[in-house]
Design an enzyme around this catalytic site. Structure first.
Site, PDB file in Angstrom:
ATOM      1  N   GLU A 168       0.813  -1.227   0.000  1.00 16.94           N
ATOM      2  CA  GLU A 168       0.000   0.000   0.000  1.00 16.94           C
ATOM      3  C   GLU A 168       0.847   1.277   0.000  1.00 16.94           C
ATOM      4  O   GLU A 168       0.712   2.139   0.871  1.00 16.94           O
ATOM      5  CB  GLU A 168      -0.960   0.010   1.195  1.00 16.94           C
ATOM      6  CG  GLU A 168      -1.946  -1.142   1.191  1.00 16.94           C
ATOM      7  CD  GLU A 168      -3.050  -1.012   2.235  1.00 16.94           C
ATOM      8  OE1 GLU A 168      -3.005  -0.070   3.065  1.00 16.94           O
ATOM      9  OE2 GLU A 168      -3.964  -1.846   2.224  1.00 16.94           O
ATOM     10  N   GLU A 366      -5.086  -8.672   0.461  1.00 18.47           N
ATOM     11  CA  GLU A 366      -5.805  -8.343   1.700  1.00 18.47           C
ATOM     12  C   GLU A 366      -7.273  -8.127   1.370  1.00 18.47           C
ATOM     13  O   GLU A 366      -7.616  -7.573   0.329  1.00 18.47           O
ATOM     14  CB  GLU A 366      -5.282  -7.057   2.370  1.00 18.47           C
ATOM     15  CG  GLU A 366      -3.955  -7.177   3.064  1.00 18.47           C
ATOM     16  CD  GLU A 366      -3.531  -5.879   3.757  1.00 18.47           C
ATOM     17  OE1 GLU A 366      -4.405  -5.111   4.232  1.00 18.47           O
ATOM     18  OE2 GLU A 366      -2.319  -5.636   3.812  1.00 18.47           O
TER      19      GLU A 366
END
Length: 468
Positions: A168, A366
């Protein structure tokens, strides 16, 4: 009526976590930015709980890998901490204690038949590099990261086949420089944020180049949080706002990682606004020539956007000049996290990667549902009936399966997370794990979702309820 959705042979049924959120402080050589934040502003953290012990994975990893095997995990993503592995940040010299820990961890995963994915950066820049050089604003830090990556590949590249450069990366400028919800908690620093975005893309490409230079027998990718932007209406203004939000928050990392170049429209906007990052021809060639082998996609919630109502209120450059968020009245919200639950976006992401990014192979790195106060669902044996989590996963897997039936090249599903872990300043407020952790004694207990996941993994299929 029930329907069984079969997944391809060899599909990854795993989970995701990270070093700084599980390992604890013990044995570490340097503080990272999260350690530093906690030490200096403890009140920012839910119930004052910090990363010093976390889930004590440092001491519990043999037990944790056994439990992961018990719930059917055939793969697991965690991270190597720069602040643990490296003794001398300037030279990339490794720390013997860190090397031994990661060697033992890799051996334990192998013993339990679990394929490891090792990520190199999970919001955990060594704090002294932020203080000394301004962190990812500095190209010197890019070079130091490349040294760290090379050290990791040299040490463990023969034993670990799957690597990722960043988790991320967009969150680093977004949270630290634009909106101030992660350390260093700055706001409104649009120009600096753009340079950070560029530098991290360059760092990722340099790590990929280092990996390929070493000719290891494996693959390297990146993990991106893709948050699709849905326009309020089909008006030209709202569509433009959604396209910009997608370019800024998603494609600014997705395009360089897969296509080797930045989104054209984003570059046009920042050039026009006089805030373009500092770049060289050689750096752009490095980015162009070092694209990923595979992609990891983190998906939790969508972004709902509309044309900005007052773009003039940003005298200093901010992306908010070009879009504004709005709340869809029909949204289902997870009340504990405040995030919209929208499984359809899983399908939309899969199709976007298929149609616009060469159908590169990818996995869900995720996806999860954080819930506060899970102990109220606890049984006498300590287990937790987290049926809401099972339903969340079923809905998202159904959408993923639909896209895969249409040709999306997805090879795995890694929910967040294997065991409850420390979530930055949210600490343990919202629990996500298949395995519950009692922070008082670090006792592990498999939740109902963990038993369900074992059945899914064993059958390589998920059973959903249909209306017909």
């Amino acid at each position: 009526m029930e329907q069984k959705l079969q997944f391809p042979e060899g599909f990854w049924w795993g989970a995701a976590s990270s070093g700084p959120q599980t390992e604890g402080w013990y044995g570490k050589r340097h503080e990272n930015v999260m350690d530093y934040w906690y030490r200096n502003q403890r009140n920012d953290f839910f119930d004052g709980v910090g990363p010093d012990v976390a889930s004590d994975f440092y001491h519990h990893y043999p037990e944790d890998f056994r439990l992961m095997k018990e719930i059917g995990l055939n793969s697991f993503r965690t991270s190597i901490q720069w602040s643990r592995l490296i003794k001398d940040l300037e030279t990339g010299e490794p720390d013997p204690e860190g090397v031994e820990f990661y060697r033992n961890l890799i051996a334990e995963a192998k013993k339990n038949g679990i394929e490891l994915v090792l990520n190199l950066h999970h919001f955990d820049l060594p704090a002294e590099l932020l203080e000394k050089y301004g962190g990812w604003q500095s190209k010197h830090v890019v070079d130091l990261y490349e040294k760290f990556a090379r050290t990791a590949f040299e040490l463990f590249g023969d034993d670990v086949k799957y690597w990722t450069t960043f988790n991320e990366p967009m969150v680093i400028p977004e949270a630290g420089w634009l909106y101030g919800f992660h350390w260093p908690k700055l706001t409104g620093k649009g120009k600096e944020a753009l340079q950070i975005m560029y530098n991290i893309n360059l760092a990722s490409a340099k790590a990929i180049q280092a990996y390929r230079d070493l000719e290891k027998d494996g693959e390297i990718g990146i993990i991106l949080n893709l948050t699709p932007s849905y326009p309020r209406s089909q008006s030209e203004e709202d569509l433009k706002a959604a396209a910009f939000a997608d370019d800024f928050f998603n494609n600014s990392f997705l395009d360089p990682a897969v296509k080797g170049k930045f989104p054209e429209h984003l570059v046009e906007v920042i050039e026009k606004d006089g805030v373009k990052w500092d770049e060289t021809k050689e750096e752009l060639e490095t980015i162009a020539n070092n694209t990923v082998d595979f992609l990891g996609v983190n998906y939790y919630h969508p972004k709902r956007v509309m044309a900005p109502s007052n773009p003039e209120k940003y005298p200093d450059w901010m992306p908010d000049k070009y879009y504004e968020e709005w709340e869809w009245p029909e949204a289902r919200i997870n009340p504990y996290r405040g995030w919209e639950i929208y499984p359809q976006a899983m399908y939309d992401i899969a199709k976007n990667v298929q149609d616009n990014y060469g159908n590169i192979k990818w996995f869900v790195s995720e996806n999860g549902m954080g819930v506060e106060g899970e102990e109220k669902y606890r049984n006498a044996d300590g287990s937790i009936d987290d049926d809401y989590r099972i339903e969340f996963y079923k809905e998202h897997l159904a959408q993923l399966h639909r896209a895969m039936e249409e040709g999306s090249n997805c090879f795995g599903y890694h929910p967040w997370t294997a065991m409850d872990c420390w979530s930055w300043n949210n600490a343990y407020k919202n629990r996500y794990g298949f395995i519950g952790i009692d922070l008082n004694d670090q006792k592990r207990t498999i939740k109902k979702s963990g038993r369900w996941f074992k059945a899914v993994s064993d059958e390589n299929a998920v059973t959903i309820e249909t209306e017909e």
